[in-house]
Design a protein around this motif. Sequence first.
Motif, mmCIF file in Angstrom:
data_model
loop_
_atom_site.group_PDB
_atom_site.id
_atom_site.type_symbol
_atom_site.label_atom_id
_atom_site.label_comp_id
_atom_site.label_asym_id
_atom_site.label_seq_id
_atom_site.Cartn_x
_atom_site.Cartn_y
_atom_site.Cartn_z
ATOM 1 N N ILE A 338 0.832 -1.201 0.000
ATOM 2 C CA ILE A 338 0.000 0.000 0.000
ATOM 3 C C ILE A 338 0.869 1.254 0.000
ATOM 4 C CG2 ILE A 338 -1.696 1.296 1.334
ATOM 5 C CD1 ILE A 338 -2.767 -1.403 2.324
ATOM 6 N N HIS A 339 1.909 1.268 0.834
ATOM 7 C CA HIS A 339 2.810 2.424 0.876
ATOM 8 C C HIS A 339 3.439 2.667 -0.498
ATOM 9 C CE1 HIS A 339 2.461 3.367 5.038
ATOM 10 N NE2 HIS A 339 2.932 2.215 5.463
ATOM 11 N N ASN A 340 3.849 1.601 -1.166
ATOM 12 C CA ASN A 340 4.467 1.760 -2.486
ATOM 13 C C ASN A 340 3.486 2.341 -3.498
ATOM 14 O OD1 ASN A 340 6.830 0.713 -1.461
ATOM 15 N ND2 ASN A 340 6.506 -1.345 -2.268
ATOM 16 N N ARG A 341 2.214 1.941 -3.421
ATOM 17 C CA ARG A 341 1.210 2.449 -4.348
ATOM 18 C C ARG A 341 0.968 3.940 -4.159
ATOM 19 N NH1 ARG A 341 -0.310 -0.480 -8.836
ATOM 20 N NH2 ARG A 341 -0.225 -2.693 -8.320
ATOM 21 N N LEU A 342 1.115 4.412 -2.920
ATOM 22 C CA LEU A 342 0.796 5.802 -2.609
ATOM 23 C C LEU A 342 2.031 6.688 -2.542
ATOM 24 C CD1 LEU A 342 -1.802 5.087 0.218
ATOM 25 C CD2 LEU A 342 -2.292 5.715 -2.143
ATOM 26 N N ALA A 343 3.187 6.144 -2.904
ATOM 27 C CA ALA A 343 4.430 6.905 -2.773
ATOM 28 C C ALA A 343 4.545 8.041 -3.772
ATOM 29 C CB ALA A 343 5.633 5.967 -2.912
ATOM 30 N N GLY A 344 3.678 8.115 -4.772
ATOM 31 C CA GLY A 344 3.735 9.187 -5.754
ATOM 32 C C GLY A 344 2.867 10.383 -5.420
ATOM 33 N N LEU A 345 2.125 10.331 -4.308
ATOM 34 C CA LEU A 345 1.266 11.450 -3.931
ATOM 35 C C LEU A 345 2.097 12.589 -3.351
ATOM 36 C CD1 LEU A 345 -1.695 9.545 -2.231
ATOM 37 C CD2 LEU A 345 -1.549 10.381 -4.573
ATOM 38 N N PRO A 346 1.631 13.830 -3.472
ATOM 39 C CA PRO A 346 2.371 14.953 -2.879
ATOM 40 C C PRO A 346 2.322 14.912 -1.359
ATOM 41 C CG PRO A 346 0.267 15.689 -3.756
ATOM 42 C CD PRO A 346 0.436 14.270 -4.197
ATOM 43 N N GLY A 347 3.299 15.593 -0.742
ATOM 44 C CA GLY A 347 3.340 15.660 0.717
ATOM 45 C C GLY A 347 3.986 14.465 1.370
ATOM 46 N N GLN A 348 4.854 13.736 0.664
ATOM 47 C CA GLN A 348 5.486 12.544 1.208
ATOM 48 C C GLN A 348 6.421 12.895 2.369
ATOM 49 O OE1 GLN A 348 5.067 9.230 0.373
ATOM 50 N NE2 GLN A 348 3.372 9.927 -0.934
ATOM 51 N N GLN A 349 6.410 12.052 3.393
ATOM 52 C CA GLN A 349 7.309 12.209 4.532
ATOM 53 C C GLN A 349 8.464 11.230 4.506
ATOM 54 O OE1 GLN A 349 5.172 12.135 8.294
ATOM 55 N NE2 GLN A 349 5.319 14.354 8.343
ATOM 56 N N GLY A 350 8.382 10.194 3.675
ATOM 57 C CA GLY A 350 9.414 9.173 3.665
ATOM 58 C C GLY A 350 9.121 8.084 4.676
ATOM 59 N N ILE A 351 9.771 6.927 4.488
ATOM 60 C CA ILE A 351 9.519 5.797 5.382
ATOM 61 C C ILE A 351 10.115 6.034 6.766
ATOM 62 C CG2 ILE A 351 9.341 4.163 3.492
ATOM 63 C CD1 ILE A 351 12.197 3.317 4.027
ATOM 64 N N ASP A 352 11.117 6.900 6.876
ATOM 65 C CA ASP A 352 11.687 7.284 8.156
ATOM 66 C C ASP A 352 12.391 8.622 7.976
ATOM 67 O OD1 ASP A 352 14.169 6.670 6.925
ATOM 68 O OD2 ASP A 352 14.074 4.612 7.651
ATOM 69 N N TYR A 353 12.999 9.109 9.059
ATOM 70 C CA TYR A 353 13.617 10.435 8.999
ATOM 71 C C TYR A 353 14.760 10.474 7.992
ATOM 72 C CZ TYR A 353 15.736 14.807 10.543
ATOM 73 O OH TYR A 353 16.255 16.078 10.578
ATOM 74 N N ALA A 354 15.503 9.371 7.877
ATOM 75 C CA ALA A 354 16.636 9.357 6.954
ATOM 76 C C ALA A 354 16.191 9.437 5.502
ATOM 77 C CB ALA A 354 17.482 8.101 7.184
ATOM 78 N N HIS A 355 14.943 9.036 5.201
ATOM 79 C CA HIS A 355 14.450 9.045 3.826
ATOM 80 C C HIS A 355 13.444 10.171 3.583
ATOM 81 C CE1 HIS A 355 15.976 4.911 4.303
ATOM 82 N NE2 HIS A 355 16.191 4.951 3.010
ATOM 83 N N LYS A 356 13.435 11.201 4.427
ATOM 84 C CA LYS A 356 12.517 12.328 4.241
ATOM 85 C C LYS A 356 12.931 13.096 2.986
ATOM 86 C CE LYS A 356 11.247 14.403 7.947
ATOM 87 N NZ LYS A 356 9.824 14.032 8.012
ATOM 88 N N PRO A 357 11.992 13.397 2.075
ATOM 89 C CA PRO A 357 12.351 14.119 0.850
ATOM 90 C C PRO A 357 12.946 15.489 1.156
ATOM 91 C CG PRO A 357 10.155 13.162 0.681
ATOM 92 C CD PRO A 357 10.572 13.016 2.096
ATOM 93 N N SER A 359 12.410 18.162 -0.392
ATOM 94 C CA SER A 359 11.413 19.218 -0.602
ATOM 95 C C SER A 359 10.376 19.283 0.507
ATOM 96 C CB SER A 359 10.700 18.992 -1.935
ATOM 97 O OG SER A 359 10.024 17.736 -1.938
ATOM 98 N N PHE A 360 10.497 18.471 1.527
ATOM 99 C CA PHE A 360 9.466 18.380 2.562
ATOM 100 C C PHE A 360 9.267 19.721 3.271
ATOM 101 C CE2 PHE A 360 8.403 17.714 7.043
ATOM 102 C CZ PHE A 360 7.186 17.076 6.915
ATOM 103 N N ALA A 361 10.357 20.341 3.732
ATOM 104 C CA ALA A 361 10.241 21.586 4.494
ATOM 105 C C ALA A 361 9.669 22.710 3.639
ATOM 106 C CB ALA A 361 11.608 21.971 5.061
ATOM 107 N N GLY A 362 10.158 22.865 2.405
ATOM 108 C CA GLY A 362 9.664 23.924 1.537
ATOM 109 C C GLY A 362 8.212 23.749 1.163
#
Length: 678
Positions: A338-357, A359-362
């Motif tokens: 399910i996570h993989n299917r929804l990984a293309g939506l805007p506002g992604q946080q990443g699976i953990d802090y190390a993988h946070k996009p 562009s998240f803060a901006g």
Amino acid sequence: MLTFYPPADGEEFMSLNLAIRLRARTLYDIAERVASAKEKMPVYAAAAEEMGEHLNTLYRPINAFLKSGDWRALVNRRLQADLWVRKSAEAALPHDFIEFWKQLMENNQRAAKPAYDFLLLRLADWRRGDIHSAIPGYAAPPRNAAGRNHPPGWSIKTLLRNGSSDVELAAARLGRTAARKLTPAVLTTRKTGYPLQELQFDDMWHDFEVIHQNKLCRILEFNAVDWYSNYPFNPGLKPRVNIDGVNKSLSERDFRVWAVTLAATVGWSPRGTRFQGERGTAAFRCGLADKLRHWSGGLITVAEPGMSGTAALIGGFAERAKGNPNAKAIKEGLGKLIHNRLAGLPGQQGIDYAHKPASFAGRNKESLGLLELQGLIQGGENLQLSHLTFAQGVAAILQAYDIIRDRHDHDIEGWLEENLITQDFLADPLRDIWVPLADLDEVNRNALVIISRHNPDLIRTRRMSPREVIAPHLGGTLKLSHEAEADCLFDDCKRAETVTAGLIAFKDADMGTGTFRYKAAYQGRDGFKRHLANGEPLLVVVNPFIPERAFLFNPKGQYLGVSPRDHEVLRGDVDALHRKIGECAADFKTAKQAADFRHGLVREASLTHNTRALLDSLAPGAASRHPATPLIDMSDEYAATEFNPLLDAEFVSSADDAPDFDYEATAADYDTSVLLDH
């Protein structure tokens, strides 16, 4: 007669690697030829030339074998490291010292090099006279090897080779759960199973943020998957809202309500269904397991995984207790899908802090700024935000669930063994439209099969989708009745309310915005509709996932019935408005029906008397020949309207002697206004 090796040495011989065994057999074959030859050296020479090796490399092991008869003389030890004869430095390492070194490795949570440095520092302290720094396995501090800064056999490579295994390190550093992943697990199969045999429950946080009430939040959900078909049911979705500075996440109460909703809407198999929960939030506590078992007649059983809070090592500290995720491995794996299917939506946080996009803060800063401007400028609602709304996020999640349910490009275990395959017919090659043959009747199915014999490409065989596997079984499930659902929800959802103006109204931020209104009426066990008096206290139970109905209880907890929700009507929708007016009129009529009956009995006697008097005034003796009937139906709310006894249909009798009085002629000849004046 020569013998290669006795059967008793077979296990030892097979423990050698393949290259050593093949060479030993080759040398044994040469040894047999040498033993039977009169001139032995020519045999050695011919074998050496054939193998491309020096004569001595064959002569020495074969000659040793012929003298001793021990097959081990034919083994080339250089091809297997554990057969090497090492110098005594490493072999002489004391057992107690090896165990002490392993403990140092296991105590360091990251790496072995710091443990090695600590070992050398401890050795230096011992050499300076600190007896408390003595190293197990040695009576005195060992001296350094020649040209080294450590004793013989103490090199980092040697000690790592003699260190702890990966399972021991994982158990000491990370705990029991991590160590168990490095050992064999219990494997299960869906062979001989059936749909709805087991439902696996879990909670999940989605990895993207949405806009809800002018704030950014994540979507939380409870979900369940059918173990046999891998079919995920519609999840219970909820925004992670902040109330009074506290983030409201999923709770055990939320899960219990959703689990009851699933039992009331999806149900369970007549063959029995096991609800596999967890030890965390998705747990069947507070007596819910017993209630589900009772109302299902024992067909629902609840299971929870075991806890792994015991220490990983004997004598170690207890771990934080947690459930075993392997007990619901199907659900855990589906979460990743399910996570993989929804990984293309805007506002992604990443699976953990190390993988946070990056562009998240901006993105968040822009969306929050635009949300503040929406109410300050004209046309602010038309601003394009970089996040989805909560409703859009829910729609995307449900769409992803539909895709997962209908997928057939999978490799689910046991699918082929259970013959969960089907065939499709290519109905439209241009648009790539395939029609499942299983959905057609037998005549059309056979016709398409005949057509496909001339063009095999028109038929494809594929695995069935999860939806196709479970769909035939959903129609035959058993579900909770209204009283059963009300009982299961009572402890978690009851609220005290009072009837006001024929309605039960309240607000609940957890259920949504606005006022929830329900009619103060229900259908009793005898089938009659009952209306509750204004001011009457009640206990109301509303399922937040199905708010279109409420279960009513009296203050003592006695179940009354179900009340429908009362929705607002759009004033411009004339048809809906008329239907609502009709419903209100019917409710009013029903509410006063008993009073109508009581007052109608009194009025009926008066009307009967007046009817007899009017009959006698029109035609003497008519009252005795035609028994008077009430001119007004007391059950009709329009009974108080003006009436004319000559034109009322109820006045005309069906008796055989009716022709002696012509009612139609009388009505035409008389001035009825005069009669009414009398």
